[in-house]
Design a protein around this motif. Structure first.
Motif, mmCIF file in Angstrom:
data_model
loop_
_atom_site.group_PDB
_atom_site.id
_atom_site.type_symbol
_atom_site.label_atom_id
_atom_site.label_comp_id
_atom_site.label_asym_id
_atom_site.label_seq_id
_atom_site.Cartn_x
_atom_site.Cartn_y
_atom_site.Cartn_z
ATOM 1 N N ASN A 24 0.745 -1.766 -0.155
ATOM 2 C CA ASN A 24 0.301 0.092 -0.178
ATOM 3 C C ASN A 24 0.543 1.397 0.049
ATOM 4 N N VAL A 25 1.922 1.496 -1.221
ATOM 5 C CA VAL A 25 1.915 2.657 -1.529
ATOM 6 C C VAL A 25 2.387 2.638 -2.633
ATOM 7 N N ARG A 26 2.141 4.566 -2.754
ATOM 8 C CA ARG A 26 1.843 5.005 -4.172
ATOM 9 C C ARG A 26 2.942 6.229 -4.098
ATOM 10 N N PRO A 27 3.837 6.289 -5.778
ATOM 11 C CA PRO A 27 3.648 5.263 -6.578
ATOM 12 C C PRO A 27 3.678 3.977 -6.417
ATOM 13 N N ALA A 28 3.414 3.025 -7.445
ATOM 14 C CA ALA A 28 2.823 1.846 -6.876
ATOM 15 C C ALA A 28 4.374 0.967 -7.111
ATOM 16 N N VAL A 29 4.191 -0.071 -6.357
ATOM 17 C CA VAL A 29 5.404 -1.331 -6.000
ATOM 18 C C VAL A 29 4.950 -2.440 -6.441
ATOM 19 N N SER A 30 5.213 -3.690 -6.539
ATOM 20 C CA SER A 30 5.370 -4.916 -7.026
ATOM 21 C C SER A 30 6.266 -5.832 -6.170
ATOM 22 N N LEU A 31 5.610 -6.525 -5.288
ATOM 23 C CA LEU A 31 7.269 -7.846 -4.799
ATOM 24 C C LEU A 31 6.866 -8.679 -5.391
ATOM 25 N N ARG A 50 7.655 6.336 -12.350
ATOM 26 C CA ARG A 50 8.965 7.014 -11.410
ATOM 27 C C ARG A 50 9.867 7.365 -12.526
ATOM 28 N N ARG A 51 10.245 8.415 -12.418
ATOM 29 C CA ARG A 51 10.905 8.503 -13.428
ATOM 30 C C ARG A 51 12.745 8.244 -12.800
ATOM 31 N N THR A 52 12.518 8.313 -11.817
ATOM 32 C CA THR A 52 14.111 7.965 -10.777
ATOM 33 C C THR A 52 13.113 7.607 -9.487
ATOM 34 N N LEU A 53 14.396 6.510 -9.131
ATOM 35 C CA LEU A 53 14.275 6.225 -7.235
ATOM 36 C C LEU A 53 13.974 7.526 -6.177
ATOM 37 N N ALA A 54 13.212 7.684 -5.323
ATOM 38 C CA ALA A 54 13.530 8.688 -4.793
ATOM 39 C C ALA A 54 14.056 8.089 -3.219
ATOM 40 N N PRO A 55 14.779 8.901 -2.229
ATOM 41 C CA PRO A 55 15.274 7.964 -1.224
ATOM 42 C C PRO A 55 14.377 6.774 -0.105
ATOM 43 N N GLN A 112 10.679 -0.465 -16.123
ATOM 44 C CA GLN A 112 10.623 0.431 -15.058
ATOM 45 C C GLN A 112 11.321 -0.475 -13.807
ATOM 46 N N GLN A 113 11.908 0.555 -12.733
ATOM 47 C CA GLN A 113 13.178 0.175 -11.936
ATOM 48 C C GLN A 113 12.875 -1.360 -11.494
ATOM 49 N N ILE A 114 14.063 -1.919 -11.804
ATOM 50 C CA ILE A 114 13.940 -3.951 -11.374
ATOM 51 C C ILE A 114 14.938 -4.257 -10.439
ATOM 52 N N VAL A 115 14.549 -4.515 -9.249
ATOM 53 C CA VAL A 115 15.758 -5.384 -8.523
ATOM 54 C C VAL A 115 15.428 -7.066 -8.151
ATOM 55 N N HIS A 116 15.932 -7.729 -8.609
ATOM 56 C CA HIS A 116 15.517 -9.230 -8.621
ATOM 57 C C HIS A 116 16.929 -9.760 -7.921
ATOM 58 N N ILE A 117 16.763 -10.998 -6.726
ATOM 59 C CA ILE A 117 17.900 -11.759 -6.470
ATOM 60 C C ILE A 117 16.982 -13.003 -6.008
ATOM 61 N N GLN A 118 17.898 -13.754 -6.395
ATOM 62 C CA GLN A 118 18.191 -15.513 -6.535
ATOM 63 C C GLN A 118 19.349 -15.758 -6.169
ATOM 64 N N ARG A 119 19.044 -16.737 -5.066
ATOM 65 C CA ARG A 119 20.171 -17.894 -4.955
ATOM 66 C C ARG A 119 20.919 -18.262 -5.874
ATOM 67 N N GLU A 120 22.372 -18.208 -5.501
ATOM 68 C CA GLU A 120 23.463 -19.358 -6.268
ATOM 69 C C GLU A 120 23.301 -20.304 -6.281
#
Length: 130
Positions: A24-31, A50-55, A112-120
């Motif tokens: 429940n944040v705006r602008p939208a985020v998906s996890l 978002r144009r760029t990510l905010a703090p 969109q800006q993405i961070v992806h994490i996976q176990r090696e």
């Protein structure tokens, strides 16, 4: 902390299940969390409108990293994400990556800006791609 309604879930072709949360944040985020056999395989966070990510957006990234790998949001990991999260790529796995404990983290912009994490997989850990 951010409050999420129940996730939308669907089967993946490889037999896993994807769980998509919309905090429940705006602008939208998906996890996104992918599981197989009751084990989490991947984590991802995507920022919309978002144009760029905010703090405050980056704080969500650091929180996710700390949740996945306690203490993993080191100064070098934070600098890596800041340096690459706005870099355009066609697919997130084509982005630059860094090792965070037993995980690999990719950061880039696929529209969109993405961070992806996976176990090696054990024995297959590659050095960071910078």
């Amino acid at each position: 902390r951010y409050g999420c309604p129940p996730p939308k879930t669907w089967q993946l072709r490889d037999g896993g299940v994807n769980h998509s949360y919309t905090p429940n944040v705006r602008p939208a985020v998906s996890l996104e969390v992918s599981t197989a056999g009751g084990t989490i395989r991947t984590y991802g966070i995507e920022f919309y409108e978002r144009r760029t990510l905010a703090p405050k957006d980056l704080e969500m990234v650091w929180s996710l990293i700390r949740t996945v790998q306690p203490g993993g949001d080191t100064a070098s990991v934070r600098q890596f994400v800041r340096s690459h999260i706005e870099t355009d790529v066609h697919q997130i796995l084509q982005a630059k990556s860094i090792v965070v404990g037993p995980y690999r983290l990719w950061a880039g912009k696929v529209i969109q800006q993405i961070v992806h994490i996976q176990r090696e997989p054990l024995g297959r850990r590659r050095p960071a791609s910078r």
